[in-house]
Design an enzyme around this catalytic site. Structure first.
Site, PDB file in Angstrom:
ATOM      1  N   ASP A  93       0.855  -1.194   0.000  1.00 33.28           N
ATOM      2  CA  ASP A  93       0.000   0.000   0.000  1.00 33.28           C
ATOM      3  C   ASP A  93       0.897   1.252   0.000  1.00 33.28           C
ATOM      4  O   ASP A  93       1.821   1.359   0.812  1.00 33.28           O
ATOM      5  CB  ASP A  93      -0.848  -0.054   1.288  1.00 33.28           C
ATOM      6  CG  ASP A  93      -1.968   0.957   1.308  1.00 33.28           C
ATOM      7  OD1 ASP A  93      -2.399   1.399   0.234  1.00 33.28           O
ATOM      8  OD2 ASP A  93      -2.435   1.283   2.431  1.00 33.28           O
ATOM      9  N   ASP A 115       2.906   4.983  -5.515  1.00 36.37           N
ATOM     10  CA  ASP A 115       2.126   6.205  -5.340  1.00 36.37           C
ATOM     11  C   ASP A 115       2.965   7.415  -5.722  1.00 36.37           C
ATOM     12  O   ASP A 115       3.700   7.959  -4.901  1.00 36.37           O
ATOM     13  CB  ASP A 115       1.653   6.292  -3.879  1.00 36.37           C
ATOM     14  CG  ASP A 115       0.815   7.531  -3.623  1.00 36.37           C
ATOM     15  OD1 ASP A 115       0.678   8.359  -4.551  1.00 36.37           O
ATOM     16  OD2 ASP A 115       0.300   7.674  -2.500  1.00 36.37           O
ATOM     17  N   HIS A 189      -7.921   9.951   3.670  1.00 36.63           N
ATOM     18  CA  HIS A 189      -7.410   8.989   4.649  1.00 36.63           C
ATOM     19  C   HIS A 189      -7.735   9.395   6.093  1.00 36.63           C
ATOM     20  O   HIS A 189      -7.865  10.576   6.390  1.00 36.63           O
ATOM     21  CB  HIS A 189      -5.892   8.832   4.503  1.00 36.63           C
ATOM     22  CG  HIS A 189      -5.509   8.117   3.250  1.00 36.63           C
ATOM     23  ND1 HIS A 189      -5.042   8.763   2.137  1.00 36.63           N
ATOM     24  CD2 HIS A 189      -5.548   6.798   2.937  1.00 36.63           C
ATOM     25  CE1 HIS A 189      -4.801   7.874   1.185  1.00 36.63           C
ATOM     26  NE2 HIS A 189      -5.101   6.673   1.638  1.00 36.63           N
ATOM     27  N   GLY A 190      -7.819   8.385   6.950  1.00 37.02           N
ATOM     28  CA  GLY A 190      -7.938   8.637   8.381  1.00 37.02           C
ATOM     29  C   GLY A 190      -9.372   8.666   8.888  1.00 37.02           C
ATOM     30  O   GLY A 190     -10.323   8.371   8.160  1.00 37.02           O
ATOM     31  N   ASN A 268     -10.165   0.462  -0.301  1.00 33.68           N
ATOM     32  CA  ASN A 268      -9.201   0.379   0.804  1.00 33.68           C
ATOM     33  C   ASN A 268      -9.811   0.814   2.127  1.00 33.68           C
ATOM     34  O   ASN A 268     -10.335   1.930   2.242  1.00 33.68           O
ATOM     35  CB  ASN A 268      -8.022   1.316   0.524  1.00 33.68           C
ATOM     36  CG  ASN A 268      -7.117   0.821  -0.567  1.00 33.68           C
ATOM     37  OD1 ASN A 268      -7.425  -0.131  -1.260  1.00 33.68           O
ATOM     38  ND2 ASN A 268      -5.977   1.473  -0.724  1.00 33.68           N
TER      39      ASN A 268
END
Ligand code: G3H
Ligand code: 13P
Ligand code: ZN
Length: 323
Positions: A93, A115, A189-190, A268
């Site tokens: 990832d 990425d 994210h998060g 994800n």
């Protein structure tokens, strides 16, 4: 180190083809330890779902790269032992360099993400193509990314989202030879994804951008990062048992269900799992302050995680019954 096929793992190619055709998405769950692996495999075997075991750079540093590879091999055997072998991908990832991707391929990964989303377009193309050219020699699949998600990814923190430009996707896919593409349509994210007041709904995803991407690369596998829903009942449980998490918000499950029916074939999820484990552990610590056997709090955390993942495969991603 063995090649992933010797470990019983598969790459993501066939999985994605079937998922696009079948209108569902494969769960990509992050793991760092034994209990998370057990919960992921237990949930996916019980619901007969294919799965991507996802490892970040930080997870590799935390758990040790060799141990993680052999936990993934163990996962393949564990699924058989539970009575239903499911296809399992071991995926890097947010790989941030060619060297990290190469090292993962050498240590049994069947899929890697490079990425380059924070780089210029040209640099992203160059780095992604370098990884693809190397990975494909070993039949390892590669995920690239265009557009930037807000939130925290390992040490990299992006304050602002920049949506994927649909006009770039065809050229990127053609020039790099990448197998799947992560795009930015409003996820992040998060556990603190959006600033919403109590009772307000988070902003909807930009399905117009997704649809325009799909129009330009029909049938090509699309990936969504930052797809935790941050269940408010779990956050409330964390806070009830002494936690302090305020103003959390995630992506609505309805939106993810809708995305799963399109060319989005990998979703994800990491933060929701972290929240579930934290809630269960806090509960034990408050209710049984004398407990000091790790199995007595990691066990309930593992159970809660497994229930959460079963819910995801059945009700959100639609991958249950597809293995
Ligand atoms: O997108 C990032 C994943 O949630 C992994 O997080 O880098 O803290 O392991 P991590
Ligand atoms: P969440 O933080 O929303 O779980 O996203 C995880 C992720 O995108 C891992 O790459
Ligand atoms: Zn991510």
């Amino acid at each position: 180190m063995p090649h992933y096929k010797e470990l019983g793992l598969v790459n993501s190619r066939e999985m994605f083809k079937k998922a696009i055709k079948g209108g569902y998405a494969i769960p990509a769950f992050n793991f760092n330890n034994l209990e998370q692996m057990q919960a992921i495999i237990g949930a996916c075997v019980e619901t007969k779902s294919p799965v991507i075991l996802q490892v970040s750079k930080g997870a590799r540093q935390y758990a040790n790269q060799t141990l993680l590879t052999y936990l993934a091999k163990g996962a393949v055997e564990y699924a058989k032992e539970l009575g239903y072998p499911i296809p399992i991908v071991l995926h890097l990832d947010h790989g941030d360099s060619f060297e990290l991707c190469k090292s993962c391929i050498e240590t049994g990964f069947s899929s890697v993400m490079i990425d380059g989303s924070a780089l210029s377009y040209e640099e992203n193309v160059k780095l992604t193509k370098q990884v693809v050219d190397y990975a494909h020699q070993f039949d390892v699949t590669v995920e690239g990314e265009l557009g930037v998600l807000a939130g925290i990814e390992d040490e990299v923190s992006h304050e602002h989202t920049s949506y994927t430009r649909p006009e770039d996707v065809e050229d990127f896919v053609k020039k790099t030879g990448v197998d799947s593409l992560a795009i930015s349509i409003g996820t992040s994210h998060g556990a603190f994804k959006f600033k919403v007041k109590p009772g307000e709904l988070p902003p909807p995803l930009r399905f117009d951008i997704l649809e325009e991407c799909v129009r330009r690369i029909p049938g090509f596998p699309i990936v969504l990062h930052g797809s935790s829903s941050v269940p408010q009942d779990i956050v409330a449980e964390i806070n009830k048992y002494g936690g302090k998490m305020e103003n959390t918000a995630g992506v609505s499950e309805d939106q993810l269900r809708r995305a799963s029916k399109s060319a989005v074939c990998k979703i994800n999820i990491d933060s929701d799992g972290r929240l579930a484990m934290t809630a269960a552990i806090r509960k034990v610590f408050v209710e049984k302050p004398g407990e000091f056997d790790p199995r007595k709090y990691l066990g309930p955390a593992r159970d809660k995680l497994k229930e959460l993942y079963k819910h995801k495969t059945i009700n959100v991603l639609g991958s249950a019954g597809k293995a």
